[in-house]
Design an enzyme around this catalytic site. Sequence first.
Site, PDB file in Angstrom:
ATOM      1  N   LYS A 159      -1.930   1.937 -24.795  1.00  0.00           N
ATOM      2  CA  LYS A 159      -2.396   1.930 -26.185  1.00  0.00           C
ATOM      3  C   LYS A 159      -1.174   2.055 -27.098  1.00  0.00           C
ATOM      4  CE  LYS A 159      -7.058   3.598 -25.154  1.00  0.00           C
ATOM      5  NZ  LYS A 159      -7.165   4.231 -23.841  1.00  0.00           N
ATOM      6  N   TYR A 177       0.850  -1.196   0.000  1.00  0.00           N
ATOM      7  CA  TYR A 177       0.000   0.000   0.000  1.00  0.00           C
ATOM      8  C   TYR A 177       0.880   1.238   0.000  1.00  0.00           C
ATOM      9  CZ  TYR A 177      -5.023  -0.511   0.146  1.00  0.00           C
ATOM     10  OH  TYR A 177      -6.324  -0.679  -0.216  1.00  0.00           O
ATOM     11  N   GLU A 214      -0.561   4.849  -0.457  1.00  0.00           N
ATOM     12  CA  GLU A 214      -1.345   6.071  -0.691  1.00  0.00           C
ATOM     13  C   GLU A 214      -0.511   7.292  -0.330  1.00  0.00           C
ATOM     14  OE1 GLU A 214      -5.087   5.702   1.332  1.00  0.00           O
ATOM     15  OE2 GLU A 214      -5.647   3.973   0.110  1.00  0.00           O
ATOM     16  N   THR A 274      -3.629   7.183 -21.253  1.00  0.00           N
ATOM     17  CA  THR A 274      -3.416   5.828 -20.756  1.00  0.00           C
ATOM     18  C   THR A 274      -2.007   5.438 -21.175  1.00  0.00           C
ATOM     19  OG1 THR A 274      -4.415   4.979 -22.780  1.00  0.00           O
ATOM     20  CG2 THR A 274      -5.811   5.050 -20.824  1.00  0.00           C
ATOM     21  N   ASP A 329      -6.714  14.944 -23.719  1.00  0.00           N
ATOM     22  CA  ASP A 329      -6.655  13.502 -23.458  1.00  0.00           C
ATOM     23  C   ASP A 329      -5.965  12.869 -24.665  1.00  0.00           C
ATOM     24  OD1 ASP A 329      -7.142  10.806 -23.291  1.00  0.00           O
ATOM     25  OD2 ASP A 329      -9.234  11.005 -22.664  1.00  0.00           O
ATOM     26  N   ARG A 382      -1.294  -1.652 -18.604  1.00  0.00           N
ATOM     27  CA  ARG A 382      -2.625  -1.040 -18.541  1.00  0.00           C
ATOM     28  C   ARG A 382      -2.650  -0.030 -17.394  1.00  0.00           C
ATOM     29  NH1 ARG A 382      -6.966  -2.131 -21.097  1.00  0.00           N
ATOM     30  NH2 ARG A 382      -5.705  -3.571 -22.297  1.00  0.00           N
TER      31      ARG A 382
HETATM   32  N1  DSN Z   1     -11.612   1.915 -24.257  1.00  0.00           N
HETATM   33  C1  DSN Z   1     -10.792   2.902 -24.914  1.00  0.00           C
HETATM   34  C2  DSN Z   1     -10.866   2.776 -26.391  1.00  0.00           C
HETATM   35  O1  DSN Z   1     -11.066   1.676 -26.865  1.00  0.00           O
HETATM   36  O2  DSN Z   1     -10.718   3.759 -27.095  1.00  0.00           O
HETATM   37  C3  DSN Z   1     -11.120   4.269 -24.496  1.00  0.00           C
HETATM   38  O3  DSN Z   1     -11.591   4.264 -23.208  1.00  0.00           O
END
Ligand code: DSN
Length: 478
Positions: free
Chosen positions: A273, A64, A66, A270, A241, A279
Amino acid sequence: MTDSLISSAYTQALEVIGAVEPRIADATRQELADQRGSLKLIASENYASPAVLLTMGTWFSDKYAEGTVGHRFYAGCQNVDTVESLAAEHARELFGAPYAYVQPHSGIDANLVAFWSILANRVESPYLQKMQAKNVNELTEADWETLRGELGNQRLLGMSLDAGGHLTHGFRPNISGKMFHQQQYGTDPETGLLDYDAVAAKAREFKPLVLVAGYSAYPRRVNFAKMREIADEVGAVLMVDMAHFAGLVAGKVFTGEEDPVPFAHITTTTTHKSLRGPRGGMVLAQEEFAADVDRGCPMVLGGPLSHVMAAKAVAFAEARQSSFQAYAQQIADNAQSLADGFLKRDARLVTGGTDNHLVLLDVSGFGLTGRQAESALLDAGVVTNRNSIPADPNGAWYTSGIRLGTPALTTRGFGHDEFDTVAELIVDVLSNTEAGTTKAGGPSKASYALADGVADRTKAASGELLDKHPLYPGLVLG
Ligand code: DSN
């Protein structure tokens, strides 16, 4: 790392797991086989390196932590401090950002941290402090009404879902559309392109506190200098974003006015991607927002996932290597090849093409909904996701589009010729799929019939491509 080391690490790990719950070991083996044997075209997915994957499977998971580096609510966080500091340092260097917060567990979490930070930074409200300590999922409609009022009824302007924006960019049912009064901007109905003058006009009229830029299904680049100009003119905070295209920013494909980081007050992403990490999520910010973003946990986030922060550090170190820039350029080149492959076969693409990592195929010309197309393609071993197109007559569930991205197959080594073949295979499947009928005999948006033999011939053709470009080539499970 040698192939035999990776093979033996996973073989032994699966033996350990299998001794406790063999069905999980089996499912894990099967997942590898399935990923190896299908054309993964989901624009938001990728294949992380063995180093990134292995980093996630350690005892950092048990800690943990935090709080923030050097300021934790738990004792014994010295090694987590090392991990978090390194991940943040790599992120700052990679993106040229003054400040990086690597704790968010996902993109939605990263956006939530950004929203609360902007409110905390720009709005004087003792009520906000009180609300920040609550679990937002438990708030009622009346709570939201009170919250919006107490915060001075702040406004958010973001790209609409059907134009390619994300749920968290002010979609009314999402939390972002509840904590703010929201409005959405779309794209030009003729070209499908972002119309900066229209965004500016809407911003002048609506006067948002937050202008959100970025997308999850828009196949074009955005000029963030223009978006910042619009934000400045109306006194808004620019939040970008970049979850979908972070890899193209890290890989220096998007530079100058296409790089959001110097222009946005806050940039969220994120990490799994096009960036090809574990992730998770991340927030980059200008100094003025750093202290507010730092309070993300425990104000709106649960304890950080230290094992994932460690894997973020490893992924960012990978992305700082020059080979990542070649990878990122290939993602964009391959998207171009895929788009050209569709266009020369008379398929319609939203905006008429792409200049990022994805294409949005309008499947209505094949007489199908997105749902029917997605299902038929899956039968043929092509993994995609259905997606709305602007002013979609079939709504967000059935849709009229298929979103296709190149990051994952580019990781496998696919190039121009392979993506041309992918377009050919997809057009073949869709041309040989017929929409079905409902029980009452009307047109169905879900059922479909794929002509005999098409799935087999697609799998055979894609199998040749996949065999030429194996996933984790040296990884052999014993
Ligand atoms: N789930 C992501 C996507 O596929 O674009 C975005 O949240």
